[in-house]
Design a protein around this motif. Structure first.
Motif, PDB file in Angstrom:
ATOM      1  N   PHE A 102       2.409  11.006   0.041  1.00 36.34           N
ATOM      2  CA  PHE A 102       3.859  11.009   0.229  1.00 36.34           C
ATOM      3  C   PHE A 102       4.579  10.194  -0.842  1.00 36.34           C
ATOM      4  O   PHE A 102       5.799  10.264  -0.972  1.00 36.34           O
ATOM      5  CB  PHE A 102       4.209  10.443   1.609  1.00 36.34           C
TER       6      PHE A 102
ATOM      7  N   VAL B 108       0.837  -1.203   0.000  1.00 35.69           N
ATOM      8  CA  VAL B 108       0.000   0.000   0.000  1.00 35.69           C
ATOM      9  C   VAL B 108       0.873   1.254   0.000  1.00 35.69           C
ATOM     10  O   VAL B 108       1.838   1.348   0.756  1.00 35.69           O
ATOM     11  CB  VAL B 108      -0.919   0.011   1.232  1.00 35.69           C
TER      12      VAL B 108
ATOM     13  N   ARG C  87       4.914   7.049  -0.681  1.00 36.41           N
ATOM     14  CA  ARG C  87       5.719   6.038   0.035  1.00 36.41           C
ATOM     15  C   ARG C  87       4.861   4.862   0.487  1.00 36.41           C
ATOM     16  O   ARG C  87       3.682   5.024   0.812  1.00 36.41           O
ATOM     17  CB  ARG C  87       6.346   6.676   1.294  1.00 36.41           C
ATOM     18  N   TYR C  88       5.502   3.710   0.544  1.00 38.96           N
ATOM     19  CA  TYR C  88       4.837   2.528   1.095  1.00 38.96           C
ATOM     20  C   TYR C  88       4.565   2.741   2.576  1.00 38.96           C
ATOM     21  O   TYR C  88       5.390   3.313   3.284  1.00 38.96           O
ATOM     22  CB  TYR C  88       5.736   1.295   0.966  1.00 38.96           C
ATOM     23  N   ILE C  89       3.442   2.234   3.019  1.00 41.03           N
ATOM     24  CA  ILE C  89       3.209   2.316   4.458  1.00 41.03           C
ATOM     25  C   ILE C  89       3.144   0.916   5.101  1.00 41.03           C
ATOM     26  O   ILE C  89       2.933   0.806   6.290  1.00 41.03           O
ATOM     27  CB  ILE C  89       1.964   3.158   4.785  1.00 41.03           C
ATOM     28  N   ASN C  90       3.346  -0.124   4.324  1.00 43.22           N
ATOM     29  CA  ASN C  90       3.398  -1.468   4.949  1.00 43.22           C
ATOM     30  C   ASN C  90       4.615  -2.249   4.459  1.00 43.22           C
ATOM     31  O   ASN C  90       4.518  -3.397   4.067  1.00 43.22           O
ATOM     32  CB  ASN C  90       2.100  -2.252   4.697  1.00 43.22           C
ATOM     33  N   ASN C  91       5.774  -1.589   4.525  1.00 40.33           N
ATOM     34  CA  ASN C  91       6.980  -2.200   3.958  1.00 40.33           C
ATOM     35  C   ASN C  91       7.698  -3.106   4.955  1.00 40.33           C
ATOM     36  O   ASN C  91       8.885  -2.956   5.213  1.00 40.33           O
ATOM     37  CB  ASN C  91       7.927  -1.112   3.425  1.00 40.33           C
ATOM     38  N   ASN C  92       6.977  -4.047   5.510  1.00 41.23           N
ATOM     39  CA  ASN C  92       7.560  -5.035   6.421  1.00 41.23           C
ATOM     40  C   ASN C  92       6.695  -6.284   6.403  1.00 41.23           C
ATOM     41  O   ASN C  92       5.564  -6.258   5.919  1.00 41.23           O
ATOM     42  CB  ASN C  92       7.654  -4.454   7.839  1.00 41.23           C
TER      43      ASN C  92
ATOM     44  N   ASP D 176       0.860   5.440   0.437  1.00 44.06           N
ATOM     45  CA  ASP D 176       0.149   6.673   0.759  1.00 44.06           C
ATOM     46  C   ASP D 176       0.556   7.685  -0.318  1.00 44.06           C
ATOM     47  O   ASP D 176       1.689   8.177  -0.323  1.00 44.06           O
ATOM     48  CB  ASP D 176       0.537   7.174   2.154  1.00 44.06           C
TER      49      ASP D 176
ATOM     50  N   ASP E 243       3.103  -6.270   8.196  1.00 46.95           N
ATOM     51  CA  ASP E 243       1.971  -5.555   7.588  1.00 46.95           C
ATOM     52  C   ASP E 243       1.724  -5.929   6.140  1.00 46.95           C
ATOM     53  O   ASP E 243       0.622  -5.762   5.629  1.00 46.95           O
ATOM     54  CB  ASP E 243       2.211  -4.038   7.682  1.00 46.95           C
ATOM     55  N   TYR E 244       2.743  -6.394   5.438  1.00 48.96           N
ATOM     56  CA  TYR E 244       2.544  -6.936   4.090  1.00 48.96           C
ATOM     57  C   TYR E 244       2.332  -8.433   4.282  1.00 48.96           C
ATOM     58  O   TYR E 244       3.221  -9.147   4.730  1.00 48.96           O
ATOM     59  CB  TYR E 244       3.767  -6.683   3.198  1.00 48.96           C
TER      60      TYR E 244
END
Lengths: 339, 747
Positions: free
Chosen positions: B666, B661, B668-673, B663, B676-677
Motif C-alpha cells: 500500500f 514500518v 503506507r505506514y502501519i505503525n504511525n502512532n 506495508d 506502535d512506533y
C-alpha cells in the motif's frame, strides 16, 4: 471524530436499557481504547453511555474467593492487598500492561473489551474483516473500509499463531486477561434477558467466519464483575512478557503461570499465553502433562512442545514459533523457583 | 576570560517557566476570530485524485472554507526558483522528477499527502468536517521499498556527496585480514512531543504575524517573504519555546505556507496543529539507508583500506542528502579510503535531518565494522582504534583544531568498567543473562557561523541579551546567559535573555550543533564591546581609574577594578551616571575568520554501554551507559549533560526500538502512532554517566566551545550493537535490535 450523543447513567439497569434500545450505542468506561478508535473513525458510535458512575468498582472477598467490580481501575486492582497476596499473577499482568497513566483510567471490564491492535484494523483504507465484515448488518457490525485481511501476506509480526482463520489473524492485546483465564475466573454479566455467568475461557472467541465479534457477549449485556476462585498458586506464579521495549508495548509473547508445588513436584498448574491468539490462550494440554511431574527443565520443554501443537506462522511472526515455547519454559522456571 | 576556566553549572534560565506553565508554545497562542485548519491526508501513496467531494464538509457547522487543488489560493512566490534548501518554496525537482506543490494538482506523490485543508471556527468542527471530505483515487503502484530499488540510486549533487577516493579505492583487498558487512537502518521518525503546525495572522495586506514551530524564526520569515512576495521586515515570526525539534523543523513545510495563504484568503487567523499520524508523513524522517563496508587491516592491527558505500531514500519530487559516509573519510589513519553515496527517489514524503543526521547512520556502519575487525584481529576495540588514531585530518590534510579523543576513550573506559570486558564474546554471565560491553566513537563537524546579538547594560546593573535564535531545548538561552556573565561579570540572575523572535537580531537556524559557537560568539563579542565602552569611560580623566589602560581592568560584581591593585575601582553604575547614560546598548554582528581553512574542526564523542541479553527471549537491556564528549570548553555544564542524556535516550531508541514500518503493498505506514512506533521509555534508559573533556578549542571561537547536540547520538547505536555481540557472539547489522532478531540468532 463524528458527533455523538452522550448519556450518563447511575444504575446498571439504565445502562443496559440505553444500549439495548438503539443500535450504534456503546458503553463508555475508561475510554482508553474506544476514544482512540473513535478518533480514527474505526468505530463511529451514535451514542455513548457513560458508565463511570455505576457502583461497580468494589473489590471484595467472597465465600469462594475474590470479586472484582467491572469498573475497578487497572491500577487499583494491581495494587490491592488481597490481589497482591492471593493472586499476584493478576497484579503482575496488570502492571505489565500499558502505561501508568492508562492503567489509572482503564477498567477491568474495559480491559476485557479492548479491541485488537492490528494495524490494518486501525486504518480505514486498509482491508480488515474485523472492522469491515463481509456481510454487514445490525448485529454484524458496520462496514468501514475495504474487507479482507491485510495482515495475511502483510505486516504480521505481532499476529496470531493459534486459532487463526483465513478471515483474521489478529491477537487479543490484553495482559490482564491472560492472568484471568489462567486463574479460572468467571465473568458476571447482566443484560436485557437477565444475569448470567460466563467462564473466562469462553468469554473471548476465535475469529472463525465472524472476526468482527471479539467475545460472546449478547447485545446489551454489561460486565458487572469478575469472580476469582481461591487457589494455591500465589507462592509460585509469574507473568513473563516479552516485548519490544521495557514499558508501554504490547506483548510479542507473554506467559502467565501459576504452580502449586509440593517439594519439587507440580501438584497443579495453570498456564496461559498472550500475543499468540484472538483470545487469551489457555494451555490445558501442557497443564495436564505437568500435573504430578517434577519441576524440571526437561518436563517444561515437553510441556512447551505440547502447547505448540497446531501453531502456524504467517511469515513475519514465524519467530513466535520459537519464542513462545522458549517463553513457556522460562516462565515455568521462574515460577517454580520463586520462594 | 572564559576559555581558561571551567564554567560552573547554572540552572536552565527557562526551566522555571517550563515547569510552571509560563512557557508558551506556538499552539497555545490564540487570537480574536481565529480559525482552525485540519488536513485531510491521502489514503494512497501514488496515483491521482479521481474525484473529491467537499460539499458535506462545506455545509458542516462552523466551516469557513474547504481548500483542495481545485480552489487553493495561489502562492505567488512559488513560481520562482527556490533559494536554498528549506528556505523557500519547494526546491526544484530532481532530474526527471515532479515538483511537489501542496494542493496544486490532483497528482499524489506520497502517502499522507494533503488532499484538502478544512477550516472551521473550532478545532472540533474542523476535525469533523475534515472527516466528511471523500475522495476517490486512480491508484498506481507505489515504489516505497528502498531495498527493492537500490539499483536506481543516483549520486546527488554537492561537493562532499561525490565519490571519494584516497589512495586506492579497493586498497582493502590487498590486506591480510578483510571484512565485508552490510548494515541497514530503518526509517526513523523524530516524534517530538509537540505536534507540528503554525498560527498565521495577516495584520494588514502585506503584514504578517506567525507563531510557528520552527528551528529558525528568521528562516521561516525568509521563506514566507519569498512565498508571498512581501518585505521580510513586514513578517514577524515567534517561536520562543519548542517541545522537541530534532531536525524536523529545519525547514518551512508546504502545509505551513498553505495555512498562510488560506489565512490571507479568508481574512482571519488560521491555526494548524497536525495529528500524530501526520507527523510521520508531512514533516520528514530519517531515511532508510543500506550500507556496505569493506575493510582491510594488517595483522598488526593497522588499517589498510576502507570502502564505505551508502544508499538512502529520498522523495521522487525532491533530493535529500546527508553526510552519511563523511566520518569514514577522516576518522582513522588509513591510506586507502573510498566512499560512495547514493539516493533513490521513491514515492515517499521527503526525509529531513534527524538528530546526528547522516553521520549517525554512517557511524553505525563504520563503528560496527571497526568492532568486527577488532574481533577478527583479536584486539581490544579501543586498542584497535588507538593503532589507527590520527592527529591530523587525512581527508583535508590539515591538523585538527583540537582533538582529545584518546583521553575520552580512557575516561569512558574507566567509568564503564571496561576492564571487566573480555575480548571473548559470551564469556560474561549473570544467571541466565549474558553481559556484554561495547563502545564506539562519534564525530561531527564544528563550525562558527554568522550571528548578531544585542546587549543592553542598565545603570541598575542588570543586563538584557538578545538574539533571534530559537532555543529548541538544548539550553541555548542558558549558554547565552553564562557567556554574558563571564564577559561582563553581571550575576546570572540579573541577566535577561531574549530569543525566538524575528524582532531580535539575526541568527541562523538551530541545527547542526552550531548555536553555542555561533550565537555564543556574537554574545561574547557584543558583551566585550559593552565592556570596552565601560573601560573607555573608566580610563578617561575624572574617573578613579583615569590613566589606567583598559586591558588592565577587570569587571566583576558591578565594579571595574585595576587588576594589579584592586583598591582602585569604580562602580559601573557610578560610571554610567557620571556619563549620563541610562544604559549601554550595543548591537554587533559577529563571525569567524579563516581558522576554518587552516584547521579541521570537529567535536568527538565516545559511547560505552553495558548490555544484558536474555538468550531465551532475545530481550536486550542497556544496563549502563557512559557518554564522553570532547567538544571544547563546556559553557553550560548542566544543560550539556542533559543534552548528552537525551542523546543516549535517542541512541537507545535507534539501537533497540525505533522503526517506522511500511506495508509496501500500500506504500503506507502501519505503525504511525506512539503506541506502535517505539521511542525509548524511561524504563529503557539506564542511569547515564556523562563525562566532558572540557578543554577549550584554541581556534574555533572566543569561548573555545564546540557543539555537542549531534555527537551525543552519533555512534551510540554501534556501541549497543557491539555490546550485544560481546554478550552473545552474534552480530545484528539490521537496526533495531529487537528480541525476535536476537532470539533467532541464539537458537
Amino acid at each position: 471524530m463524528n458527533p455523538f450523543q452522550f448519556t450518563r447513567v447511575t444504575t446498571p439497569k439504565a445502562a443496559i436499557s440505553a444500549v439495548t434500545k438503539e443500535s450504534g450505542t456503546y458503553f463508555l468506561a475508561g475510554g482508553t481504547n474506544l476514544i482512540d478508535l473513535m478518533k480514527r473513525e474505526v468505530i463511529v458510535p451514535e451514542r455513548l453511555v457513560d458508565i463511570n458512575k455505576l457502583p461497580l468498582a468494589t473489590i471484595e472477598k467472597t465465600s469462594t474467593g475474590l470479586r472484582i467490580g467491572a469498573m475497578a481501575k487497572n491500577s487499583t486492582v494491581a495494587e490491592h492487598e488481597l490481589v497482591k497476596k492471593n493472586f499476584p499473577l493478576l497484579s503482575q499482568a496488570l502492571n505489565a500492561g500499558a502505561s501508568a497513566q492508562l492503567r489509572n483510567m482503564a477498567t477491568v471490564g474495559g480491559n476485557m473489551m479492548q479491541r485488537t491492535r492490528c494495524s490494518y484494523f486501525y486504518d480505514n483504507s486498509m482491508p480488515c474483516n474485523k472492522r469491515s465484515p463481509v456481510q454487514a448488518g445490525p448485529d454484524k457490525g458496520q462496514p468501514n473500509g475495504p474487507n479482507g485481511c491485510g495482515a495475511i501476506g502483510g505486516y504480521n509480526r505481532m499476529h496470531a499463531i493459534f486459532g487463526t482463520s483465513e478471515k483474521c489473524i489478529a491477537v487479543h492485546p490484553s495482559d490482564m486477561c491472560i492472568a484471568l483465564v489462567a486463574l479460572d475466573a468467571t465473568v458476571n454479566v447482566s443484560g436485557p434477558k437477565g444475569d448470567r455467568k460466563i467462564p473466562f475461557a469462553d468469554f473471548h472467541r476465535l475469529p472463525g467466519d465472524a472476526p468482527q465479534k471479539d467475545n460472546t457477549l449478547q447485545p446489551g449485556e454489561l460486565i458487572m464483575s469478575i469472580d476469582l476462585p481461591m487457589n494455591d498458586f500465589a507462592k509460585n506464579s509469574h507473568y513473563l512478557k516479552v516485548r519490544d521495549r521495557a514499558s508501554y508495548a504490547f506483548a510479542l509473547v507473554s506467559v502467565g503461570v501459576g504452580v502449586d508445588m509440593k517439594g519439587k513436584t507440580i501438584q497443579n498448574v495453570r498456564l496461559a499465553m498472550g500475543g499468540v491468539a484472538h483470545k487469551p490462550w489457555r494451555l490445558t494440554e501442557a497443564e495436564q502433562f505437568l500435573t504430578g511431574k517434577p519441576a524440571t527443565e526437561d518436563n517444561f520443554k515437553q510441556a512447551a512442545m505440547l502447547a505448540m501443537k497446531g501453531a502456524k506462522g504467517y511469515g513475519e511472526n514465524d519467530f513466535k514459533l520459537t519464542l513462545a515455547p522458549n517463553s513457556i519454559v522460562e516462565a515455568l522456571k521462574i515460577a517454580t523457583t520463586t520462594a | 576570560m572564559t576559555k581558561d576556566t571551567k564554567n560552573p553549572p547554572i540552572d536552565r534560565v527557562d526551566g522555571r517557566m517550563k515547569v510552571t506553565g509560563g512557557a508558551k508554545y506556538f499552539a497555545e497562542f490564540t487570537m480574536p476570530s481565529m480559525t482552525y485548519c485540519v488536513i485531510v491526508s491521502s489514503d494512497i501513496a501514488k496515483g491521482s485524485i479521481a474525484s473529491i467531494d467537499t460539499k458535506k464538509a462545506e455545509n458542516a457547522p462552523g466551516v469557513v472554507g474547504v481548500f483542495t487543488h481545485q480552489n487553493m489560493p495561489a502562492i505567488p512566490g512559488w513560481d520562482a526558483p527556490a533559494q536554498g534548501n528549506g528556505n523557500g518554496p519547494p526546491p526544484g525537482p530532481p532530474s526527471g522528477g515532479e515538483k511537489y506543490r501542496i494542493l496544486h494538482t490532483k497528482e499524489i506523490l506520497f502517502d499522507g499527502q494533503p488532499i484538502a485543508m478544512v477550516v472551521a471556527d473550532t478545532f472540533e468542527r474542523a476535525t469533523y468536517a475534515a472527516s466528511l471530505v471523500k475522495a476517490t483515487y486512480t491508484k498506481q503502484t507505489a515504489r516505497t521499498d528502498l531495498t527493492k530499488h537500490l539499483a536506481d540510486g543516483v549520486t546527488p549533487k554537492g561537493e562532499r556527496a561525490a565519490d571519494y577516493v584516497r589512495g586506492t579505492a579497493d586498497g582493502y583487498k590487498t590486506a591480510p585480514v578483510t571484512l565485508e558487512a552490510n548494515y541497514t537502518i530503518p526509517i526513523e521518525v523524530h516524534n517530538p512531543m509537540e505536534m507540528h503546525g503554525i498560527l498565521a495572522h495577516w495584520e494588514g495586506d502585506d503584514k504578517l504575524m506567525i507563531y510557528a514551530k520552527t528551528q529558525g524564526v528568521k528562516a521561516t520569515q525568509r521563506a514566507m517573504a519569498q512565498a508571498f512576495k512581501i518585505n521580510p521586515d513586514n513578517i514577524r515570526v515567534h517561536t520562543e519555546f519548542m517541545g522537541g525539534g530534532f531536525g524536523m523543523a529545519l525547514r518551512t513545510w508546504p502545509q505551513e505556507t498553505a495555512v498562510v495563504a488560506i489565512s490571507r484568503k479568508i481574512g482571519r487567523p488560521v491555526k494548524l496543529v497536525m495529528t500524530r499520524s501526520q507527523m510521520f508523513t508531512l514533516v520528514g524522517h530519517r531515511p532508510r539507508t543500506v550500507q556496505t563496508i569493506n575493510m582491510g587491516a594488517d595483522t598488526n592491527g593497522k588499517l589498510v583500506g576502507i570502502a564505505h558505500a551508502a544508499t538512502g531514500e529520498t522523495a521522487s519530487y525532491e533530493d535529500f542528502t546527508e553526510g552519511t559516509v563523511n566520518m569514514t573519510k577522516f576518522m582513522y589513519d588509513c591510506p586507502n579510503v573510498s566512499t560512495r553515496y547514493k539516493i533513490v527517489p521513491l514515492d515517499r514524503g521527503v526525509p529531513i535531518w534527524m538528530r546526528g543526521p547522516g553521520e549517525a547512520t554512517g557511524a553505525f556502519a563504520l563503528e560496527s565494522a571497526m568492532d568486527e575487525m577488532a574481533h577478527k584481529l583479536n584486539l581490544d576495540p579501543i586498542e584497535f582504534r588507538l593503532r589507527n588514531y590520527t592527529e591530523t585530518d587525512p581527508e583535508h590534510n590539515r591538523p585538527y583544531s583540537d582533538k582529545n579523543l584518546k583521553e575520552a576513550y580512557q575516561r569512558g573506559a574507566d567509568a564503564i568498567g571496561w576492564n571487566k570486558r573480555s575480548n571473548q564474546p559470551s564469556s560474561n554471565r549473570d544467571g541466565e543473562w549474558l553481559i556484554g560491553y561495547g563502545m564506539s566513537s562519534g564525530t561531527f563537524n564544528a563550525s562558527r557561523g554568522q550571528a548578531t546579538a544585542r546587549a543592553i547594560l542598565n545603570a541598575d546593573g542588570s543586563l538584557t541579551v538578545q538574539c533571534g535564535v530559537t532555543d529548541i531545548g538544548p539550553g541555548s538561552g542558558t549558554a547565552m546567559a553564562m557567556i554574558a556573565h563571564n564577559v561582563l561579570g553581571v550575576p546570572v540572575d540579573k541577566i535577561k535573555v531574549e530569543y525566538g523572535d524575528t524582532s531580535l537580531p539575526n541568527a541562523p537556524m538551530q541545527g547542526g550543533s552550531t548555536i553555542t559557537s555561533t550565537v555564543g560568539s556574537a554574545v561574547y563579542d557584543v558583551c566585550t564591546t559593552v565592556k570596552n565602552t565601560l573601560a573607555d569611560m573608566a580610563t578617561k580623566s575624572g574617573s578613579p581609574l583615569a590613566n589606567s589602560k583598559a586591558n588592565d581592568l577587570t569587571l566583576a560584581d558591578g565594579m571595574l577594578y585595576l587588576e594589579a591593585d584592586r583598591s582602585k575601582k569604580v562602580a559601573v553604575a557610578d560610571l554610567m551616571r557620571s556619563n549620563n547614560l541610562p544604559a549601554i546598548d550595543k548591537t554587533q554582528q559577529s563571525k569567524g575568520g579563516s581558522e576554518g581553512e587552516k584547521y579541521s574542526m570537529y567535536s568527538f564523542s565516545v559511547h560505552f554501554v553495558q548490555v544484558r541479553v536474555h538468550p531465551v527471549t532475545g530481550v536486550v537491556r542497556v544496563s549502563k551507559a557512559v557518554s564522553v564528549a570532547d567538544s571544547g570548553r563546556i559553557v553550560s555544564p548542566n544543560t550539556a549533560a542533559s543534552q548528552m542524556i537525551g542523546g543516549v535516550a535517542g541512541g537507545i531508541g535507534m539501537a533497540l526500538t525505533e522503526e517506522a514500518v511500511i506495508d509496501h503493498r500500500f506504500g503506507r505506514y502501519i505503525n504511525n502512532n506512539l503506541a506502535d512506533y517505539h521511542v525509548a521509555t524511561s524504563a529503557d534508559v539506564p542511569h547515564t554517566e556523562t563525562i566532558v573533556i572540557d578543554k577549550p578549542d584554541p581556534y574555533i571561537n572566543p569561548m573555545g566551545a564546540k557543539g555537542m547536540g549531534e555527537i551525543a547520538l552519533i555512534g551510540f547505536a554501534a556501541a549497543v550493537s557491539n555490546a550485544v555481540f560481546n554478550a552473545t557472539g552474534q552480530r545484528i547489522r539490521d537496526l533495531p535490535i529487537t528480541p525476535d532478531k536476537v532470539m533467532q540468532k541464539l537458537v
